[in-house]
Design an enzyme around this catalytic site. Sequence first.
Site, PDB file in Angstrom:
ATOM      1  NE  ARG A  84       3.144  10.179   8.686  1.00 30.52           N
ATOM      2  CZ  ARG A  84       4.349  10.625   8.298  1.00 30.52           C
ATOM      3  NH1 ARG A  84       4.569  11.919   8.201  1.00 30.52           N
ATOM      4  NH2 ARG A  84       5.310   9.778   8.013  1.00 30.52           N
ATOM      5  NE  ARG A 135       0.167   5.287  12.802  1.00 26.92           N
ATOM      6  CZ  ARG A 135      -0.216   5.312  11.539  1.00 26.92           C
ATOM      7  NH1 ARG A 135      -1.473   5.047  11.241  1.00 26.92           N
ATOM      8  NH2 ARG A 135       0.640   5.567  10.579  1.00 26.92           N
ATOM      9  CB  CYS A 185      -1.910  10.490  -0.142  1.00 28.11           C
ATOM     10  SG  CYS A 185      -1.113   9.120   0.682  1.00 28.11           S
ATOM     11  CE  LYS A 206      -0.712   0.345   5.019  1.00 27.16           C
ATOM     12  NZ  LYS A 206       0.048   1.602   5.185  1.00 27.16           N
ATOM     13  CG  ASP A 207       3.722   2.160   2.709  1.00 24.78           C
ATOM     14  OD1 ASP A 207       2.652   2.749   2.953  1.00 24.78           O
ATOM     15  OD2 ASP A 207       4.405   1.598   3.580  1.00 24.78           O
ATOM     16  NE  ARG A 231      -8.433   3.123   2.767  1.00 22.68           N
ATOM     17  CZ  ARG A 231      -8.559   2.357   3.853  1.00 22.68           C
ATOM     18  NH1 ARG A 231      -9.723   1.804   4.146  1.00 22.68           N
ATOM     19  NH2 ARG A 231      -7.530   2.151   4.645  1.00 22.68           N
ATOM     20  NE  ARG A 232      -7.060   2.928   7.850  1.00 22.34           N
ATOM     21  CZ  ARG A 232      -5.840   2.538   8.206  1.00 22.34           C
ATOM     22  NH1 ARG A 232      -5.002   3.415   8.749  1.00 22.34           N
ATOM     23  NH2 ARG A 232      -5.442   1.287   8.021  1.00 22.34           N
TER      24      ARG A 232
END
Length: 304
Positions: A148, A154, A241, A79-80, A130-131
């Site tokens: 982040r 987190r 992004c 995903k990166d 998205r989230r």
Amino acid sequence: MIKLGTRKSPLALIQADLVKAQLLRANPSLDIEIVPILTSGDRDKISPLSEIGGKGVFIKTLETALLDNTIDIAIHSLKDVTSELEKGLELSSFLSPEAIEDCIVFNSKYKTNTLEELPINAKIGTGSLRRKVLISQTIPTAQFIEIRGNVETRLQKLESENIDAIVLSYCGLIRLGLQKKANLILDPEEFIPAPGQGVIALETRKNDKQNKKNALLINSSTQEKISRLELAFLSEIGLDCGYPLGLYTTFENKKFNCIIFLATEDGELQYEEEIKVDEKDAHNLLISKAIAYKSLLKNENPND
């Protein structure tokens, strides 16, 4: 000696250990060294990804190390990976994830496993567009806190900064041995995951036949079909992004099932579509869908 390049985060190092272990199971005679590398995305743990170059900031330093022969194989969270790789490099192997879902971890002051029980102005920790949009479907007035850093950081901020809940990759928690922290695992057919979420991808030099062969030792052919289809969609639509984008793809009996979620940055306009398509037709259909979505977004943002 095979040098595996990886980010320095705890999760990235665990993933490197997983890759090393799988390679050694496939060929016990291999001599493997893990080379941790600090990426530009890891240096800046405060700015939103969209402001510092998108998800590609996590892989470019590793790609430089590949090109100058400091490492032989770069290990990425798929995903990166942006849709455009550096010239002379390619993705050679894809490892299936233990899970692809997003999950919610609630502040310990709550004894709940549903978003609906949070306050209407709940503080939700996530930097993902998205989230944010998908959470807003359940809590329209939620306040989003940019968060982040690595997973452990987190989780600490969840309590120390009195955040009501954070959204994480469930696969990441599993690999860290923290899966019990997940209070709510979100249905991927409703809370559409990021393309490639949980997937480990191995990048090699195109002219390095031996290490391409080594990487293929642990390739999942099914995951490769899914990931290459999703990457083709991403390459055509040209997103990193910049917009909220989810893509959940499964493959069974030579058929793909894709759920696409796309929205404008403010979430005012949202598109969701489920596609069932034969393997032989999938690439062309997903490309046509990407072109159509790109046109829709351009019409909504005429100055882009």
